[in-house]
Enzyme design. Structure first.
Site, PDB file in Angstrom:
ATOM      1  N   ARG A 165       0.861  -1.205   0.000  1.00 41.55           N
ATOM      2  CA  ARG A 165       0.000   0.000   0.000  1.00 41.55           C
ATOM      3  C   ARG A 165       0.887   1.241   0.000  1.00 41.55           C
ATOM      4  NH1 ARG A 165      -3.783   0.187   5.051  1.00 41.55           N
ATOM      5  NH2 ARG A 165      -4.911  -1.437   3.915  1.00 41.55           N
ATOM      6  N   ARG A 190      -1.427   7.283   9.638  1.00 42.58           N
ATOM      7  CA  ARG A 190      -1.526   6.761   8.268  1.00 42.58           C
ATOM      8  C   ARG A 190      -1.635   7.907   7.257  1.00 42.58           C
ATOM      9  NH1 ARG A 190      -3.796   1.498   8.279  1.00 42.58           N
ATOM     10  NH2 ARG A 190      -2.899   0.317   9.990  1.00 42.58           N
ATOM     11  N   LYS A 223      -3.291   2.167  14.882  1.00 44.12           N
ATOM     12  CA  LYS A 223      -3.328   3.067  13.727  1.00 44.12           C
ATOM     13  C   LYS A 223      -3.992   4.395  14.098  1.00 44.12           C
ATOM     14  CE  LYS A 223      -5.909  -0.079  11.525  1.00 44.12           C
ATOM     15  NZ  LYS A 223      -6.786  -0.777  10.579  1.00 44.12           N
ATOM     16  N   LYS A 258      -5.722   7.936  12.123  1.00 37.10           N
ATOM     17  CA  LYS A 258      -6.120   8.453  10.811  1.00 37.10           C
ATOM     18  C   LYS A 258      -6.558   9.914  10.880  1.00 37.10           C
ATOM     19  CE  LYS A 258      -7.298   3.875   9.167  1.00 37.10           C
ATOM     20  NZ  LYS A 258      -8.310   2.956   8.626  1.00 37.10           N
ATOM     21  N   CYS A 318     -15.340  -3.007   0.162  1.00 36.30           N
ATOM     22  CA  CYS A 318     -13.937  -3.232   0.512  1.00 36.30           C
ATOM     23  C   CYS A 318     -13.400  -4.380  -0.340  1.00 36.30           C
ATOM     24  CB  CYS A 318     -13.820  -3.570   1.989  1.00 36.30           C
ATOM     25  SG  CYS A 318     -14.433  -5.232   2.348  1.00 36.30           S
ATOM     26  N   CYS A 364      -7.949 -10.583   1.277  1.00 36.46           N
ATOM     27  CA  CYS A 364      -7.964 -10.133   2.666  1.00 36.46           C
ATOM     28  C   CYS A 364      -8.078 -11.322   3.620  1.00 36.46           C
ATOM     29  CB  CYS A 364      -9.122  -9.171   2.909  1.00 36.46           C
ATOM     30  SG  CYS A 364      -9.175  -8.652   4.623  1.00 36.46           S
ATOM     31  N   CYS A 393     -16.287  -8.144   6.395  1.00 35.51           N
ATOM     32  CA  CYS A 393     -16.153  -8.457   7.831  1.00 35.51           C
ATOM     33  C   CYS A 393     -16.492  -7.202   8.612  1.00 35.51           C
ATOM     34  CB  CYS A 393     -14.741  -8.979   8.132  1.00 35.51           C
ATOM     35  SG  CYS A 393     -13.538  -7.680   8.465  1.00 35.51           S
ATOM     36  N   CYS A 406     -13.841  -1.339   6.457  1.00 31.85           N
ATOM     37  CA  CYS A 406     -12.901  -0.664   5.555  1.00 31.85           C
ATOM     38  C   CYS A 406     -13.562   0.215   4.497  1.00 31.85           C
ATOM     39  CB  CYS A 406     -11.982  -1.685   4.895  1.00 31.85           C
ATOM     40  SG  CYS A 406     -10.939  -2.554   6.083  1.00 31.85           S
TER      41      CYS A 406
HETATM   42 FE1  SRM Z   1      -8.905  -1.610   6.371  1.00 30.28          FE
HETATM   43  C1  SRM Z   1      -7.520  -4.158   8.082  1.00 30.28           C
HETATM   44  C2  SRM Z   1      -8.158  -3.053   3.461  1.00 30.28           C
HETATM   45  C3  SRM Z   1      -9.601   1.293   4.801  1.00 30.28           C
HETATM   46  C4  SRM Z   1     -10.551  -0.513   9.177  1.00 30.28           C
HETATM   47  N1  SRM Z   1      -7.934  -3.298   5.869  1.00 30.28           N
HETATM   48  C5  SRM Z   1      -7.387  -4.199   6.723  1.00 30.28           C
HETATM   49  C6  SRM Z   1      -6.555  -5.233   5.968  1.00 30.28           C
HETATM   50  C7  SRM Z   1      -5.158  -4.719   5.893  1.00 30.28           C
HETATM   51  C8  SRM Z   1      -6.638  -6.674   6.486  1.00 30.28           C
HETATM   52  C9  SRM Z   1      -5.585  -7.130   7.463  1.00 30.28           C
HETATM   53  O1  SRM Z   1      -5.345  -6.461   8.484  1.00 30.28           O
HETATM   54  O2  SRM Z   1      -5.032  -8.204   7.223  1.00 30.28           O
HETATM   55  C10 SRM Z   1      -7.258  -5.153   4.579  1.00 30.28           C
HETATM   56  C11 SRM Z   1      -6.403  -5.535   3.362  1.00 30.28           C
HETATM   57  C12 SRM Z   1      -7.258  -6.288   2.376  1.00 30.28           C
HETATM   58  C13 SRM Z   1      -6.680  -6.385   1.013  1.00 30.28           C
HETATM   59  O3  SRM Z   1      -6.430  -7.528   0.565  1.00 30.28           O
HETATM   60  O4  SRM Z   1      -6.537  -5.370   0.342  1.00 30.28           O
HETATM   61  C14 SRM Z   1      -7.801  -3.745   4.610  1.00 30.28           C
HETATM   62  N2  SRM Z   1      -8.780  -0.972   4.498  1.00 30.28           N
HETATM   63  C15 SRM Z   1      -8.543  -1.750   3.415  1.00 30.28           C
HETATM   64  C16 SRM Z   1      -8.788  -1.002   2.117  1.00 30.28           C
HETATM   65  C17 SRM Z   1      -7.856  -1.409   0.992  1.00 30.28           C
HETATM   66  C18 SRM Z   1     -10.261  -1.203   1.729  1.00 30.28           C
HETATM   67  C19 SRM Z   1     -10.649  -0.706   0.355  1.00 30.28           C
HETATM   68  O5  SRM Z   1     -11.469  -1.385  -0.221  1.00 30.28           O
HETATM   69  O6  SRM Z   1     -10.188   0.342  -0.094  1.00 30.28           O
HETATM   70  C20 SRM Z   1      -8.616   0.425   2.635  1.00 30.28           C
HETATM   71  C21 SRM Z   1      -7.195   0.891   2.570  1.00 30.28           C
HETATM   72  C22 SRM Z   1      -7.044   2.253   3.125  1.00 30.28           C
HETATM   73  C23 SRM Z   1      -5.707   2.882   2.944  1.00 30.28           C
HETATM   74  O7  SRM Z   1      -5.383   3.195   1.805  1.00 30.28           O
HETATM   75  O8  SRM Z   1      -5.027   3.115   3.939  1.00 30.28           O
HETATM   76  C24 SRM Z   1      -9.025   0.272   4.091  1.00 30.28           C
HETATM   77  N3  SRM Z   1      -9.812   0.133   6.913  1.00 30.28           N
HETATM   78  C25 SRM Z   1     -10.107   1.158   6.072  1.00 30.28           C
HETATM   79  C26 SRM Z   1     -11.043   2.048   6.685  1.00 30.28           C
HETATM   80  C27 SRM Z   1     -11.670   3.263   6.049  1.00 30.28           C
HETATM   81  C28 SRM Z   1     -10.914   4.531   6.366  1.00 30.28           C
HETATM   82  O9  SRM Z   1      -9.879   4.496   7.022  1.00 30.28           O
HETATM   83  O10 SRM Z   1     -11.369   5.594   5.945  1.00 30.28           O
HETATM   84  C29 SRM Z   1     -11.327   1.527   7.940  1.00 30.28           C
HETATM   85  C30 SRM Z   1     -12.361   2.083   8.953  1.00 30.28           C
HETATM   86  C31 SRM Z   1     -11.917   3.307   9.637  1.00 30.28           C
HETATM   87  C32 SRM Z   1     -11.159   2.980  10.877  1.00 30.28           C
HETATM   88  O11 SRM Z   1      -9.954   2.763  10.789  1.00 30.28           O
HETATM   89  O12 SRM Z   1     -11.780   2.884  11.939  1.00 30.28           O
HETATM   90  C33 SRM Z   1     -10.537   0.324   8.069  1.00 30.28           C
HETATM   91  N4  SRM Z   1      -8.970  -2.202   8.311  1.00 30.28           N
HETATM   92  C34 SRM Z   1      -9.755  -1.651   9.278  1.00 30.28           C
HETATM   93  C35 SRM Z   1      -9.644  -2.446  10.474  1.00 30.28           C
HETATM   94  C36 SRM Z   1     -10.364  -2.187  11.822  1.00 30.28           C
HETATM   95  C37 SRM Z   1      -9.621  -1.204  12.648  1.00 30.28           C
HETATM   96  C38 SRM Z   1     -10.206  -1.054  14.019  1.00 30.28           C
HETATM   97  O13 SRM Z   1     -10.118   0.039  14.572  1.00 30.28           O
HETATM   98  O14 SRM Z   1     -10.719  -2.014  14.582  1.00 30.28           O
HETATM   99  C39 SRM Z   1      -8.767  -3.510  10.164  1.00 30.28           C
HETATM  100  C40 SRM Z   1      -8.322  -4.650  11.099  1.00 30.28           C
HETATM  101  C41 SRM Z   1      -7.207  -4.237  11.997  1.00 30.28           C
HETATM  102  O15 SRM Z   1      -6.630  -3.158  11.891  1.00 30.28           O
HETATM  103  O16 SRM Z   1      -6.894  -5.060  12.859  1.00 30.28           O
HETATM  104  C42 SRM Z   1      -8.372  -3.329   8.793  1.00 30.28           C
HETATM  105 FE1  SF4 Z   2     -10.880  -7.189   4.824  1.00 31.00          FE
HETATM  106 FE2  SF4 Z   2     -12.797  -6.759   6.565  1.00 31.00          FE
HETATM  107 FE3  SF4 Z   2     -11.391  -4.719   5.623  1.00 31.00          FE
HETATM  108 FE4  SF4 Z   2     -13.095  -5.925   4.058  1.00 31.00          FE
HETATM  109  S1  SF4 Z   2     -13.614  -4.815   5.936  1.00 31.00           S
HETATM  110  S2  SF4 Z   2     -10.968  -5.391   3.513  1.00 31.00           S
HETATM  111  S3  SF4 Z   2     -12.977  -8.014   4.711  1.00 31.00           S
HETATM  112  S4  SF4 Z   2     -10.599  -6.326   6.881  1.00 31.00           S
END
Ligand code: SRM
Ligand code: SF4
Length: 578
Positions: free
Chosen positions: A91, A160, A224, A226, A443, A449, A488, A492
């Protein structure tokens, strides 16, 4: 670059006063990692496996890299007694989502050479490569570096990539916000040279034990963090879902400062009411020249008070939920050495992108291209490559997973339009995909993922086709409705602020949430748990029918389901799980 942030002696003492043994294992790992080096370099050249060690996987995140495996192949490989098909996600860190056409061409090449031949535009305005093998990781990062880009701190327990409203039609304000987003991102970059040593072959300087992270220390942040900059009336960055948000306040057309909001986040876990999404609270107003100081003070509070024992409780939203907004404001003002002015009024009207052609105040044109769920592939990938070869402006990724071909000089618009038409990319306006589809987000989920429990990106397009027909039958085809899906509960695609949200529970089943605010101002609430497509369609159809019949003038779907008594509004994060 800004001056290096410093920690007061009081702050620095926190490194030693908290016994690491009492903290979560992630904390000891960070502390003993030699500033994020671990044994990553050794693991990369270990030939027997396509994977790296579990500890190094955690550290890799700080370098913008996740280990994954192709989940479509899991069962078959297990049957064949092979290790999973390990691959890596990279990323980029791309503050404000802006890159040049030349950079696009390099990234396109890297995607074809080392990744799965696609570029993924994320919900945080950056690129992801999927499917990179361990042996190609270093070459990929070096290619990214040659394009003067990087992936430092794109993941991990750090600040981030910083978002900024895309604002195609408001050139001046965009320039100001983008510069701030970039400065803020640079300000919080990890200072360790680990990335340069491991990926770019920089030699470690002898005696670098003196290396330090002046602001964060060797355990970085608890989780993290943001940050986003939003420009009313557009809330295209979903500012309330951020740990820290700056909402631009303009007076007589001039940017005078920002309303500061703190404590947002989406992540939650099923069957665990101690976790919940939360929207950020307003805490005051700051002038433009105070943004970095405010951001640093907020980040330092989270560094010092964030939960380092229970990781699922470590985001700043829980720090604020536990201690209260009043406490947080007091602590912030103490660290800033002054009081914050009260927040100033502003109005948000939408969190979506304006598609098709728009013209900026400076006469330059912009074309917002709809990219379904952010996946640039196939004919679209060819088309954008052709655009990049002639485009003289820049590219802007939006937080809604779309792409703006930005800053097109007037005399170039015809040439760009011709390429858009040649590749079938000019349908951004009324003739293009439905409003429901254009405003929806999914997502990534399966097959990459590792946390996905259900499909999302691959499933949503077909599901939307089904809903589109129902909406058109009820005369709702031209009514914008915000629908978002995840595989899930992690959130995201920010599904918990959507008017209709889905989070995956298992193969083919989802939770359905209703009642989010149209421009991201209100959380939705669980309506149905763990249901399949037939149940969802059977549930939504009569609700759409009623909406069509009973809708008030310009009433949004999320507001309607509350007014109609179908669901109670969520008033706080804790209320989400009620
Ligand atoms: Fe996310 C984890 C993809 C935006 C909340 N996110 C992941 C992981 C890295 C899975 C992992 O930990 O193994 C996913 C990778 C999947 C893949 O194969 O690509 C993943 N997140 C994404 C992306 C690519 C979704 C998308 O369709 O665009 C986004 C990449 C953002 C970036 O460029 O940095 C993405 N993730 C978000 C957002 C939205 C935002 O930030 O505006 C959120 C919700 C906002 C927040 O952070 O509260 C988000 N991602 C999470 C979480 C839950 C965090 C939490 O507070 O509990 C995880 C799991 C974790 O961190 O343990 C996670
Ligand atoms: Fe993966 Fe869950 Fe984030 Fe979708 S919402 S990319 S399934 S961690």
């Amino acid at each position: 670059m800004d001056e290096q942030p410093t920690r007061s002696p009081e702050d620095r003492s926190r490194d030693v006063t908290q016994p690491l043994s009492a903290l979560s294992p992630a904390e000891s790992l960070k502390a003993s990692s030699d500033y994020l080096r671990g044994t990553i370099a050794q693991g990369l050249v270990e030939p027997l496996s396509g994977a790296i060690s579990a500890d190094d996987q955690s550290l890799l995140k700080f370098h913008g890299i996740y280990q994954e495996d192709d989940r479509d192949l899991r069962d078959e490989r297990r049957r064949q007694k092979l290790e999973p098909a390990f691959e890596f996600l990279v990323r980029l860190r791309l503050p404000g989502g802006v890159c040049s056409p030349q950079q696009w061409l390099v990234l396109d090449d890297l995607a074809r050479t080392y990744a799965n031949g696609t570029l993924r535009l994320t919900t945080r305005q950056t690129f992801q490569f999927h499917g990179i093998l361990k042996k190609d990781l270093k070459k990929t990062i070096q290619g990214i570096d040659k394009a003067l880009l990087d992936s430092i701190g794109a993941c991990g327990d750090v600040v981030r990539g910083v978002l900024c409203s895309s604002l195609p039609e408001r050139s001046r304000l965009h320039t100001e916000l983008y510069e701030l987003a970039k400065r803020t991102s640079e300000h919080f970059l990890p200072k360790t040279r680990a990335y340069h040593e491991i990926w770019l072959n920089e030699t470690k300087v002898a005696g670098s034990a003196a290396e330090d992270e002046p602001l964060l220390g060797k355990t970085y942040l608890p989780r993290k963090f943001k940050i986003a900059f939003a420009a009313p009336p557009s809330n295209d960055v979903d500012v309330y879902t951020h740990d820290l948000g700056f909402i631009a306040i303009a007076e007589e057309g001039q940017l005078v400062g920002f309303d500061v909001v703190v404590g947002g986040g989406m992540g939650r876990a099923d069957n665990d009411p101690t976790t919940f999404p939360r929207l950020a609270d307003p805490i005051g107003f700051c002038r433009t020249d105070e943004v970095i100081a405010v951001a640093e003070a907020v980040v330092s509070i989270q560094r010092d008070y964030g939960d380092r024992v229970t990781r699922k409780h470590a985001r700043m939203k829980y720090t604020i939920d536990s201690r209260g907004v009043t406490w947080f404001r007091g602590e912030l003002e103490r660290r800033l050495g002054r009081s914050l002015e009260p927040p100033r009024p502003f109005v948000f009207t939408a969190n979506t992108d304006p598609f098709g052609w728009t013209e900026g105040e400076d006469g330059r044109s912009h074309f917002t291209l709809f990219v379904e769920n952010g996946r640039v592939k196939g004919r679209m990938m060819e088309g954008v490559r052709a655009l990049a070869a002639i485009h003289q402006g820049d590219f802007r990724l939006t937080a809604n997973q779309n792409l703006i071909i930005a800053n097109i000089p007037a005399h170039e618009r015809g040439r760009i339009q011709a390429v858009l038409a040649e590749y079938g990319l000019d349908g951004g306006g009324d003739s293009g995909p439905s409003l429901l589809r254009r405003n929806a987000m999914a997502c990534v989920a399966l097959p990459t993922c590792s946390l996905a429990m259900a499909e999302s990106e691959r499933y949503l397009p077909g599901f939307i086709t089904r809903l589109e027909k129902i909406l058109v039958d009820f005369g709702l085809g031209e009514v914008p409705i915000i629908l978002r899906m995840t595989g899930c509960p992690n959130g995201c695609s920010r599904p918990y602020v959507a008017e209709i949200g889905f989070s995956g529970r298992g193969p083919g089943t989802y939770n359905l949430y209703l009642g989010g605010g149209f421009h991201g101002q209100r959380l939705n609430r669980l309506f149905l748990e763990n249901v399949d497509e037939e149940t969802i369609v059977a549930t939504l159809t009569p609700i759409f029918r009623r909406f069509a019949a009973e809708r008030g003038a310009d009433e949004h779907f999320g507001d309607y389901v509350i007014r109609a008594g179908l669901i109670a509004p969520v008033t706080s994060g804790r209320d989400f799980t009620r």
